[in-house]
Design an enzyme around this catalytic site. Structure first.
Site, PDB file in Angstrom:
ATOM      1  N   ARG A 161       9.264  12.292   1.328  1.00 61.74           N
ATOM      2  CA  ARG A 161       8.379  11.872   0.231  1.00 61.74           C
ATOM      3  C   ARG A 161       8.866  12.436  -1.112  1.00 61.74           C
ATOM      4  NH1 ARG A 161       6.808   9.508   4.156  1.00 61.74           N
ATOM      5  NH2 ARG A 161       4.656   8.914   4.638  1.00 61.74           N
ATOM      6  N   SER A 236      -2.064   8.633   2.676  1.00 61.68           N
ATOM      7  CA  SER A 236      -2.042  10.089   2.858  1.00 61.68           C
ATOM      8  C   SER A 236      -2.168  10.765   1.501  1.00 61.68           C
ATOM      9  CB  SER A 236      -0.724  10.536   3.477  1.00 61.68           C
ATOM     10  OG  SER A 236      -0.479   9.869   4.674  1.00 61.68           O
ATOM     11  N   GLU A 332       0.492  14.540  -2.003  1.00 61.52           N
ATOM     12  CA  GLU A 332       1.573  13.559  -2.028  1.00 61.52           C
ATOM     13  C   GLU A 332       1.331  12.617  -3.212  1.00 61.52           C
ATOM     14  OE1 GLU A 332       1.734   9.685  -0.048  1.00 61.52           O
ATOM     15  OE2 GLU A 332       2.596  10.822   1.614  1.00 61.52           O
TER      16      GLU A 332
HETATM   17  N1  EPU Z   1      -4.299  13.890  13.354  1.00 62.52           N
HETATM   18  C1  EPU Z   1      -5.482  14.549  13.607  1.00 62.52           C
HETATM   19  N2  EPU Z   1      -6.561  14.243  12.847  1.00 62.52           N
HETATM   20  C2  EPU Z   1      -6.523  13.313  11.864  1.00 62.52           C
HETATM   21  C3  EPU Z   1      -5.308  12.656  11.601  1.00 62.52           C
HETATM   22  C4  EPU Z   1      -4.192  12.957  12.355  1.00 62.52           C
HETATM   23  O1  EPU Z   1      -5.552  15.396  14.491  1.00 62.52           O
HETATM   24  O2  EPU Z   1      -7.561  13.081  11.248  1.00 62.52           O
HETATM   25  C5  EPU Z   1      -3.131  14.156  14.209  1.00 62.52           C
HETATM   26  C6  EPU Z   1      -2.883  12.956  15.134  1.00 62.52           C
HETATM   27  O3  EPU Z   1      -3.595  13.061  16.302  1.00 62.52           O
HETATM   28  C7  EPU Z   1      -1.411  13.036  15.386  1.00 62.52           C
HETATM   29  C8  EPU Z   1      -0.866  13.631  14.107  1.00 62.52           C
HETATM   30  O4  EPU Z   1      -1.969  14.224  13.433  1.00 62.52           O
HETATM   31  O5  EPU Z   1      -1.126  13.940  16.428  1.00 62.52           O
HETATM   32  C9  EPU Z   1      -0.134  12.631  13.246  1.00 62.52           C
HETATM   33  O6  EPU Z   1      -1.011  11.619  12.806  1.00 62.52           O
HETATM   34  P1  EPU Z   1      -0.476  10.162  12.337  1.00 62.52           P
HETATM   35  O7  EPU Z   1       0.399   9.594  13.402  1.00 62.52           O
HETATM   36  O8  EPU Z   1      -1.646   9.390  11.903  1.00 62.52           O
HETATM   37  O9  EPU Z   1       0.524  10.435  11.168  1.00 62.52           O
HETATM   38  P2  EPU Z   1       0.507  11.442   9.925  1.00 62.52           P
HETATM   39  O10 EPU Z   1       1.522  12.498  10.177  1.00 62.52           O
HETATM   40  O11 EPU Z   1      -0.887  11.881   9.646  1.00 62.52           O
HETATM   41  C10 EPU Z   1       2.391  10.249   8.547  1.00 62.52           C
HETATM   42  C11 EPU Z   1       2.565   9.716   7.164  1.00 62.52           C
HETATM   43  C12 EPU Z   1       1.914   8.341   7.039  1.00 62.52           C
HETATM   44  C13 EPU Z   1       2.575   7.411   8.038  1.00 62.52           C
HETATM   45  C14 EPU Z   1       2.380   8.005   9.456  1.00 62.52           C
HETATM   46  C15 EPU Z   1       3.125   7.219  10.499  1.00 62.52           C
HETATM   47  C16 EPU Z   1       2.692  11.648   5.709  1.00 62.52           C
HETATM   48  C17 EPU Z   1       2.011  12.484   4.682  1.00 62.52           C
HETATM   49  N3  EPU Z   1       1.979  10.619   6.196  1.00 62.52           N
HETATM   50  O12 EPU Z   1       0.996  10.487   8.740  1.00 62.52           O
HETATM   51  O13 EPU Z   1       2.197   7.836   5.730  1.00 62.52           O
HETATM   52  O14 EPU Z   1       2.005   6.127   7.990  1.00 62.52           O
HETATM   53  O15 EPU Z   1       2.922   9.355   9.503  1.00 62.52           O
HETATM   54  O16 EPU Z   1       4.494   7.377  10.338  1.00 62.52           O
HETATM   55  O17 EPU Z   1       3.842  11.918   6.044  1.00 62.52           O
HETATM   56  C18 EPU Z   1       1.350   7.673   3.511  1.00 62.52           C
HETATM   57  O18 EPU Z   1       2.320   8.342   3.148  1.00 62.52           O
HETATM   58  O19 EPU Z   1       0.481   7.248   2.692  1.00 62.52           O
HETATM   59  C19 EPU Z   1       1.176   7.371   4.928  1.00 62.52           C
HETATM   60  C20 EPU Z   1       0.109   6.729   5.385  1.00 62.52           C
END
Ligand code: EPU
Length: 336
Positions: A161, A236, A332
């Site tokens: 990012r 995010s 972000e």
């Molecule tokens: N999780 C929780 N609680 C929550 C949300 C997530 O426990 O409320 C846990 C999930 O269970 C999972 C982990 O966190 O084990 C990861 O969650 P998720 O797969 O939803 O992905 P993320 O790491 O929260 C990132 C990116 C997203 C992107 C997704 C998929 C960042 C800051 N965000 O989210 O990007 O879509 O991976 O690749 O890196 C964005 O940048 O706007 C965005 C949506």
């Protein structure tokens, strides 16, 4: 190019924050941009789809919305195609265009809000793919001289990012077009991240093509991320923080199931959404803002929220994650 005064930005930012620009103009081409640069009104603030910024105040100076259009193939071989895309093209429209033409490489980035010109600024990424994986070069106009400059992939200092446009080149250029290299054959499908395989199985797809992946990503994203047309948000709000194995082991003592991604050099990334949820914020409403019920990492505008309110919530979340885990979350989203 028409310059408007006291122009509402409410419809132009996906948080739906009702602020005004002192002056506002929309840029259809590079000539418009050069005209804006010759105009003495300052400061200049450039915006694309308004999907990664939070306005906390009315904006002084001239806000420029980049609406430069156009998608064209500029180079082609048996296996690959180079596509030059205007900075104002909606990112997801580009993904749909690529999928329709069976050009591979950006299908995992389906449904990311925002414009093509904003994509390199934060090196957009999702489901195991980042923009930098397909990025060749971009053209940008120097906001001081009005001259065009080309930035190749290695000039952009892409990171998680992150890019030169958030650091040394911040506020100095306006990206006008981007060239991506996409595959025509032997697509390298990325299926291992998140729930992609699970969704493909549910959809009874055993030999997926890029259209199947795009569809699966759209399904996953729409099931956990709020549609900005219905609930204001910027995806995010925070980056997933990077920490080390020692901190991870400390957390594992109390939370053996903490999710994490291994990084090189003994580092790990812990999902910010998980940390925020553990602090009790998930789905919590504070005035007109709050953390989204299905993904704690997304802050939302339930209607009528001010940027100050959202920014205060973000600070409170940062403080409680810091207190509980000793980890500092970083936004972000650009807070203006
Ligand atoms: N999780 C929780 N609680 C929550 C949300 C997530 O426990 O409320 C846990 C999930 O269970 C999972 C982990 O966190 O084990 C990861 O969650 P998720 O797969 O939803 O992905 P993320 O790491 O929260 C990132 C990116 C997203 C992107 C997704 C998929 C960042 C800051 N965000 O989210 O990007 O879509 O991976 O690749 O890196 C964005 O940048 O706007 C965005 C949506």
């Amino acid at each position: 190019m028409q310059i408007h005064q006291n122009y509402s930005l409410k419809e132009l930012n996906t948080f739906g924050i009702g602020v005004k620009a002192e002056y506002f103009a929309e840029l259809q081409n590079i000539q418009d941009l050069q005209e804006a640069i010759r105009n003495p009104i300052r400061p200049l603030l450039l915006m694309g789809g308004g999907s990664n910024l939070l306005f906390t105040n009315d904006v002084k100076g001239l806000v420029l919305k980049v609406s430069i259009s156009g998608i064209k193939v500029v180079r082609e071989s048996n296996n690959r195609v180079w596509v030059e895309v205007g900075a104002g093209v909606n990112w997801h429209q580009l993904v749909l265009w690529a999928v329709q033409h069976n050009y591979g490489g950006i299908e995992n980035l389906s449904l990311i809000p925002g414009t093509v010109g904003a994509a390199p600024v934060q090196n957009i990424g999702a489901y195991g793919v980042e923009l930098k994986d397909v990025f060749v070069k971009l053209k940008a106009v120097d906001l001081t001289t009005g001259k065009l400059k080309t930035f190749f992939n290695s000039d952009c200092a892409f990171g998680y990012r992150d890019s030169i446009f958030k650091k040394a080149a911040k506020g100095k250029f306006c990206i006008t077009s981007v060239v991506l290299s996409l595959s025509k054959t032997n697509h390298r499908l990325k299926l291992s991240y998140g729930d992609i395989r699970k969704i493909l199985e549910q959809n009874k797809v055993s030999q997926p093509d890029i259209a199947d992946i795009s569809k699966a990503v759209i399904q996953i994203r729409s099931s956990k991320l709020p549609d900005p047309a219905k609930i204001g948000n910027c995806g995010s709000f925070f980056k997933n923080p990077e920490t080390d194995q020692t901190k991870l082991r400390e957390i594992q003592v109390h939370f053996p199931n903490v999710p994490f991604y291994e990084l090189p050099k003994n580092k790990v990334k812990i999902p910010a959404g998980w940390l925020i949820e553990q602090c009790g914020w998930k789905g919590k409403r504070v005035g007109n803002t709050g953390s989204y019920e299905k993904q704690a990492l997304v802050l939302v505008n339930h209607g009528g929220a001010t940027g100050e309110e959202v920014s205060q919530l973000a600070q409170d979340i940062i403080a409680s994650v810091q207190q509980k885990f000793g980890i500092r979350l970083e936004p972000e989203v650009n807070i203006i």
